[in-house]
Design an enzyme around this catalytic site. Sequence first.
Site, short mmCIF file in Angstrom:
data_model
loop_
_atom_site.label_atom_id
_atom_site.label_comp_id
_atom_site.label_asym_id
_atom_site.label_seq_id
_atom_site.Cartn_x
_atom_site.Cartn_y
_atom_site.Cartn_z
N LYS A 175 -12.31 -1.45 7.91
CA LYS A 175 -11.65 -2.38 8.83
C LYS A 175 -12.06 -2.05 10.27
O LYS A 175 -12.85 -2.77 10.85
CB LYS A 175 -10.14 -2.35 8.63
CG LYS A 175 -9.76 -2.72 7.18
CD LYS A 175 -8.34 -2.38 6.86
CE LYS A 175 -8.08 -2.18 5.40
NZ LYS A 175 -8.24 -3.36 4.57
N TRP A 224 0.84 -1.21 0.00
CA TRP A 224 0.00 0.00 0.00
C TRP A 224 0.87 1.26 0.00
O TRP A 224 0.53 2.25 -0.66
CB TRP A 224 -0.98 0.00 1.18
CG TRP A 224 -1.94 -1.14 1.08
CD1 TRP A 224 -2.02 -2.24 1.89
CD2 TRP A 224 -2.94 -1.35 0.06
NE1 TRP A 224 -2.99 -3.10 1.44
CE2 TRP A 224 -3.56 -2.58 0.32
CE3 TRP A 224 -3.35 -0.61 -1.06
CZ2 TRP A 224 -4.59 -3.08 -0.48
CZ3 TRP A 224 -4.37 -1.12 -1.87
CH2 TRP A 224 -4.98 -2.34 -1.57
N ASP A 261 -1.37 6.97 6.51
CA ASP A 261 -2.43 6.05 6.09
C ASP A 261 -2.63 5.08 7.25
O ASP A 261 -1.80 4.20 7.49
CB ASP A 261 -2.00 5.30 4.82
CG ASP A 261 -2.99 4.20 4.44
OD1 ASP A 261 -4.02 4.03 5.14
OD2 ASP A 261 -2.74 3.50 3.43
#
Length: 382
Positions: A213, A118, A189
Site C-alpha cells: 500500500k 484484519w 499492524d
Amino acid sequence: MSATMTSPAKPSSKPASDRLFNFSAGPGVLADEVLRQAQQDIWNIDGSDIGILEHSHRGKVFDRVLAEAEADVRSVGNVPANFKVLFLTGGASTQNFMIPANLLPQGGTADYINTGYWAEKCIEEAKFYGTVHLAGSSKEKNHTFIPSQAELKFSPKPAYVHYTSNNTIYGTEYHYTPTTPAGVPLVCDASSDIYSRPIDVSRFGLIYAGAQKNMGAAGTTVLWIRDDVLERCNPKLPTMLRFGVHAKESSRYNTPPVFAIYVVGLVMKWVKKFEYAGKRGVEAMQVYNGEKAKLIYDVLDSSKFYKGHARPDSRSLMNITFRTPSEQLDDKFLKEAQAQRMDGLKGHRAIGGMRASVYNAFPKGGCEVLAQFMREFERKNG
Ligand code: PMP
C-alpha cells in the site's frame, strides 16, 4: 539512478494519459517515477548489464539495494537505533501467527483490540498460542469507530498489546497511539497507513506492514522490532519463524523477496524527497493526505444523499468508505465512475458501498475529480 529519482518529488495532479485514477485498496497506486525507474532497472540496474530480477541476492548490486532500502526505511521513519528493520515474506497475514509464536509464552495472555476484519484475523491466529484478552472492540457498532484510550481495558499481565492502526475495510484509523501498561510492548499492524504521517517509533515494541500500500510492491512485509522485544522471543521455533534468525542474517537467511525490497527502496527515496506545503518527507505526506481526504469528507458532510461508514472522529485518511441510499445507486455510481476513469472504488464485500483508497502516491487531483463526480451524481440522483 535516473534524474527523476534524485530531484525533489512534487505531487502530480493527474495520471499519465494511458493510466487511470487508481483507488485500489492494495496493491495500490505507485508514484510514476518509481514505476519508470523500476522499468529501467528490470532491464539493467546500476550499469551492471543485468536486471534487478536476475541478480544474486548475495551479490554486490543487491548488497547496495538492501542496505539503501533499510537505511531509507530508517531515515524516512526516524527509526531509533535500538530497532531492527526486517524484510519478511508471507504477507502481513504471516505476522498473525509469527508474532504470537515468538512473543506469547505458553499459558500467557496477549491483549488485542478488535477494530474489524484484519484485527479479527490476528485474534483468531493468536488463539493457537495462548489466551487472547479483548482489550477493546468496535464490533457491536459494526466497526464504525476506534475505541478511545479510556475505553481500553487491559488484562493484568499481557505479553503484548496488539492493534491495527488503520482498518482498510471499514475506513477507520487511530488518531492516537495507545498507551500500554508499564513494560508491555505495543504491537501494531500498520499495513495500510504506515508512513502516511509521522509516528514516534520509540513508543512501539514491534510494528509491521505489508508493503503493497504505502511502501511498495506485494511480496515483502517490513517489520520494526525493538532490541529488548527481540530478546524476549521464543528460541524454540522452526528457523524461518524466528525473528532472531532474520535479524541476525539481516533479512538474508534465505532468498529474500529481492524485487519487493528493491521497490520499497525506491518508494522510500520518493517519500524522502516528497515536498509539499513547505515540508518534506512524511511530514509533507501528512499535510498532503489530510487535504486529499478532506476533499471527499467535505462532500459527505454536506450531503444528505451519501452516508459515511466511519464516525467522524475515527475517519481514516487512507480509506474513505461511504454509500448512497441504495445498492442499485451504488452500482450505478461505480459504473459511471469507471466510465470517467476512476478505478477500484468498490467497497469490500464485508461492508459493501464504496471505498476510495487514497494512499501516499494517490494524487490530490484524483480526489478533486472524485469529489466533483460525487456532487454531480448526487445532483442527478438525489
Ligand atoms: N492488515 C491490514 C490492515 C490489511 O489491510 C491487510 C491487507 N489488505 C492485511 C493485514 C493482510 O495483508 P497481506 O495480504 O499482506 O497478508
